[in-house]
Scaffold this active site. Structure first.
Site, PDB file in Angstrom:
ATOM      1  N   SER A 137      78.362 -15.203 -42.188  1.00  0.00           N
ATOM      2  CA  SER A 137      79.423 -14.748 -41.518  1.00  0.00           C
ATOM      3  C   SER A 137      80.799 -15.313 -41.560  1.00  0.00           C
ATOM      4  O   SER A 137      80.365 -16.676 -41.822  1.00  0.00           O
ATOM      5  CB  SER A 137      79.165 -14.248 -40.019  1.00  0.00           C
ATOM      6  OG  SER A 137      80.315 -14.043 -39.222  1.00  0.00           O
ATOM      7  N   TYR A 150      75.519 -18.308 -32.412  1.00  0.00           N
ATOM      8  CA  TYR A 150      75.541 -17.341 -33.534  1.00  0.00           C
ATOM      9  C   TYR A 150      76.401 -17.984 -34.490  1.00  0.00           C
ATOM     10  O   TYR A 150      75.754 -17.870 -35.963  1.00  0.00           O
ATOM     11  CB  TYR A 150      76.385 -16.035 -33.010  1.00  0.00           C
ATOM     12  CG  TYR A 150      76.451 -15.023 -34.311  1.00  0.00           C
ATOM     13  CD1 TYR A 150      75.400 -14.196 -34.555  1.00  0.00           C
ATOM     14  CD2 TYR A 150      77.404 -14.930 -34.718  1.00  0.00           C
ATOM     15  CE1 TYR A 150      75.448 -13.405 -35.622  1.00  0.00           C
ATOM     16  CE2 TYR A 150      77.810 -14.060 -35.665  1.00  0.00           C
ATOM     17  CZ  TYR A 150      76.878 -13.176 -36.352  1.00  0.00           C
ATOM     18  OH  TYR A 150      76.990 -12.352 -37.336  1.00  0.00           O
TER      19      TYR A 150
HETATM   20  N1  LIG Z   1      78.232  -6.355 -38.701  1.00  0.00           N
HETATM   21  C1  LIG Z   1      79.241  -7.241 -38.768  1.00  0.00           C
HETATM   22  O1  LIG Z   1      80.140  -7.369 -37.977  1.00  0.00           O
HETATM   23  C2  LIG Z   1      78.700  -8.505 -39.330  1.00  0.00           C
HETATM   24  C3  LIG Z   1      77.072  -8.782 -39.534  1.00  0.00           C
HETATM   25  N2  LIG Z   1      76.986 -10.171 -40.203  1.00  0.00           N
HETATM   26  C4  LIG Z   1      75.461 -10.126 -40.613  1.00  0.00           C
HETATM   27  O2  LIG Z   1      74.913  -9.279 -41.232  1.00  0.00           O
HETATM   28  C5  LIG Z   1      73.570  -9.125 -41.263  1.00  0.00           C
HETATM   29  C6  LIG Z   1      73.089  -7.486 -41.054  1.00  0.00           C
HETATM   30  O3  LIG Z   1      73.864  -7.031 -39.574  1.00  0.00           O
HETATM   31  P1  LIG Z   1      74.309  -5.586 -39.536  1.00  0.00           P
HETATM   32  O4  LIG Z   1      73.988  -4.733 -40.376  1.00  0.00           O
HETATM   33  O5  LIG Z   1      75.729  -5.744 -39.095  1.00  0.00           O
HETATM   34  O6  LIG Z   1      73.475  -5.545 -38.164  1.00  0.00           O
HETATM   35  P2  LIG Z   1      72.477  -4.420 -37.482  1.00  0.00           P
HETATM   36  O7  LIG Z   1      72.190  -4.510 -36.040  1.00  0.00           O
HETATM   37  O8  LIG Z   1      73.335  -2.950 -37.595  1.00  0.00           O
HETATM   38  O9  LIG Z   1      71.343  -4.368 -38.128  1.00  0.00           O
HETATM   39  C7  LIG Z   1      70.353  -5.314 -38.100  1.00  0.00           C
HETATM   40  C8  LIG Z   1      69.156  -5.164 -39.176  1.00  0.00           C
HETATM   41  O10 LIG Z   1      68.135  -6.281 -38.915  1.00  0.00           O
HETATM   42  C9  LIG Z   1      67.008  -5.936 -38.089  1.00  0.00           C
HETATM   43  N3  LIG Z   1      66.501  -6.680 -37.376  1.00  0.00           N
HETATM   44  C10 LIG Z   1      67.103  -7.036 -36.327  1.00  0.00           C
HETATM   45  N4  LIG Z   1      66.316  -7.711 -35.399  1.00  0.00           N
HETATM   46  C11 LIG Z   1      65.164  -7.944 -36.131  1.00  0.00           C
HETATM   47  C12 LIG Z   1      63.858  -8.714 -36.214  1.00  0.00           C
HETATM   48  N5  LIG Z   1      63.639  -9.278 -34.910  1.00  0.00           N
HETATM   49  N6  LIG Z   1      62.981  -8.502 -36.998  1.00  0.00           N
HETATM   50  C13 LIG Z   1      63.219  -7.820 -38.072  1.00  0.00           C
HETATM   51  N7  LIG Z   1      64.445  -6.961 -38.334  1.00  0.00           N
HETATM   52  C14 LIG Z   1      65.397  -7.196 -37.578  1.00  0.00           C
HETATM   53  C15 LIG Z   1      67.340  -4.396 -37.830  1.00  0.00           C
HETATM   54  O11 LIG Z   1      66.415  -3.226 -37.921  1.00  0.00           O
HETATM   55  P3  LIG Z   1      65.340  -3.166 -36.650  1.00  0.00           P
HETATM   56  O12 LIG Z   1      65.783  -3.089 -35.318  1.00  0.00           O
HETATM   57  O13 LIG Z   1      64.515  -1.915 -37.118  1.00  0.00           O
HETATM   58  O14 LIG Z   1      64.275  -4.108 -36.740  1.00  0.00           O
HETATM   59  C16 LIG Z   1      68.544  -3.938 -38.908  1.00  0.00           C
HETATM   60  O15 LIG Z   1      67.874  -3.484 -39.765  1.00  0.00           O
HETATM   61  C17 LIG Z   1      73.257  -9.929 -39.794  1.00  0.00           C
HETATM   62  O16 LIG Z   1      72.682 -11.179 -40.467  1.00  0.00           O
HETATM   63  C18 LIG Z   1      74.788 -10.298 -39.358  1.00  0.00           C
HETATM   64  O17 LIG Z   1      74.758 -11.623 -38.717  1.00  0.00           O
HETATM   65  C19 LIG Z   1      77.933 -11.004 -40.518  1.00  0.00           C
HETATM   66  C20 LIG Z   1      79.240 -10.704 -40.340  1.00  0.00           C
HETATM   67  C21 LIG Z   1      79.728  -9.544 -39.680  1.00  0.00           C
HETATM   68  C1  LIG Z   2      80.349 -11.963 -33.918  1.00  0.00           C
HETATM   69  C2  LIG Z   2      79.265 -10.985 -34.646  1.00  0.00           C
HETATM   70  O1  LIG Z   2      78.245 -10.708 -33.727  1.00  0.00           O
HETATM   71  C3  LIG Z   2      79.546 -10.342 -35.762  1.00  0.00           C
HETATM   72  N1  LIG Z   2      78.422  -9.744 -36.345  1.00  0.00           N
HETATM   73  C4  LIG Z   2      80.104 -11.456 -36.891  1.00  0.00           C
HETATM   74  O2  LIG Z   2      79.490 -12.197 -37.603  1.00  0.00           O
HETATM   75  O3  LIG Z   2      81.285 -11.317 -37.029  1.00  0.00           O
END
Ligand SMILES: NC(=O)C1=CN([C@@H]2O[C@H](COP(=O)(O)OP(=O)(O)OC[C@H]3O[C@@H](n4cnc5c(N)ncnc54)[C@H](OP(=O)(O)O)[C@@H]3O)[C@@H](O)[C@H]2O)C=CC1
Ligand SMILES: CC(=O)[C@H](N)C(=O)O
Length: 256
Positions: A137, A150
């Site tokens: 991120s 985080y």
């Molecule tokens: N969206 C944003 O603004 C940003 C996101 N990111 C990163 O991108 C990645 C994806 O995030 P994003 O798509 O936004 O988040 P979402 O919450 O939309 O999706 C998260 C995914 O991870 C899975 N997940 C969550 N917890 C678990 C667990 N304990 N075990 C297995 N799977 C899990 C969820 O599925 P399920 O609940 O079915 O397990 C889901 O498929 C993350 O690493 C996040 O840190 C980075 C920067 C910005």
């Molecule tokens: C701060 C957050 O939770 C976000 N998903 C990010 O990585 O920007």
């Protein structure tokens, strides 16, 4: 066509990665906790793209369930592309969050991708080809923008990727760190934030398509929202310029 394993494939960024990789003809292993969502996605991708899609329901905060994914990586059809995407944030501030929640965050954001990578990378190196994609991120570079650990877990995804690239690049393994900025997914709701209050949100399809453009160019670090890549290059150059100065046998003059 190489096989790909995507963690966190049931929604958000991971589901779009699954879609785009299936469109490129890759067979997939989809990992997340929500079996119903994985089943629906797998059915849809098989029907639209004619690919094979396996599913593993696993909670990656649970070491025993991580082992099931590790076993699949080590024993099934070889995994040529590993997308370490599953991740989360916590809702409470660092002062208020429960110890167990912090530990679970480290297990999901740091330990699971580390163990899955270790399971996959030896085979990739011995085959002389493969790719590891680690979703960090921009918060990993700007940890002051959010509370708690985080940002530190996301900084790990960057430095972990750089270390792997150095060690396994010569063996033919490509390692990419992807640093998204704020992206329109459910992560905000899951971590107690109102998405309507977030500035500069990127749509998830734009984010994943940009990350894959960086992948195709074999970028080591892809920062989709950063307009001027020279800012990242200057940051890296400053880091590397310090390196020759670390091997001194005595403290710097300002400490003596
Ligand atoms: N969206 C944003 O603004 C940003 C996101 N990111 C990163 O991108 C990645 C994806 O995030 P994003 O798509 O936004 O988040 P979402 O919450 O939309 O999706 C998260 C995914 O991870 C899975 N997940 C969550 N917890 C678990 C667990 N304990 N075990 C297995 N799977 C899990 C969820 O599925 P399920 O609940 O079915 O397990 C889901 O498929 C993350 O690493 C996040 O840190 C980075 C920067 C910005
Ligand atoms: C701060 C957050 O939770 C976000 N998903 C990010 O990585 O920007």
């Amino acid at each position: 066509m190489p096989n790909a394993l995507v963690t966190g494939a049931s929604g958000g960024i991971g589901a779009f990665y699954a879609d785009r990789l299936a469109a490129r003809g890759h067979d997939l292993v989809l990992v997340a906790r929500s079996t119903d969502k994985l089943e629906a996605l797998a059915r849809d991708l098989r029907a639209r793209y004619g690919i094979q899609a396996e599913m593993i329901t696993a909670d990656l905060t649970d070491p025993a369930q991580v082992v099931r994914v590790v076993d699949r990586i080590r024993s099934g059809t070889p995994i040529d592309i590993l997308i370490n995407n599953a991740g989360a944030n916590v809702a409470s501030s660092f002062a208020k969050v429960a110890d167990a929640e912090l530990e679970a965050l480290i297990r999901l954001n740091v330990t699971a991708p580390t163990l899955l990578t270790r399971a996959a990378i030896a085979g990739m190196a011995s085959r002389g080809t493969g790719a590891i994609v680690n979703i960090g991120s921009v918060i990993g570079l700007a940890t002051e923008l959010t509370s708690g650990i985080y940002g530190a877990t996301k900084a790990y995804m960057l430095t972990f990727s750089q270390s792997l690239a150095h060690e396994f690049g010569p063996a033919g393994v490509y390692v990419q760190a992807v640093l998204p900025g704020a992206t329109r997914t459910d992560i905000w709701r899951h971590s107690g934030r109102n998405i309507d209050e977030i500035d500069g949100l990127m749509e998830v399809d734009d984010l994943v398509d940009a990350a894959l453009a960086g992948f195709d160019r074999r970028e080591a670090v892809t920062i989709p929202p950063l307009p001027d890549v020279r800012q990242w290059e200057a940051f890296e150059a400053a880091r590397l310029a310090m390196r020759p100065n670390f091997a001194n046998g005595k403290p710097a003059g300002r400490y003596v």
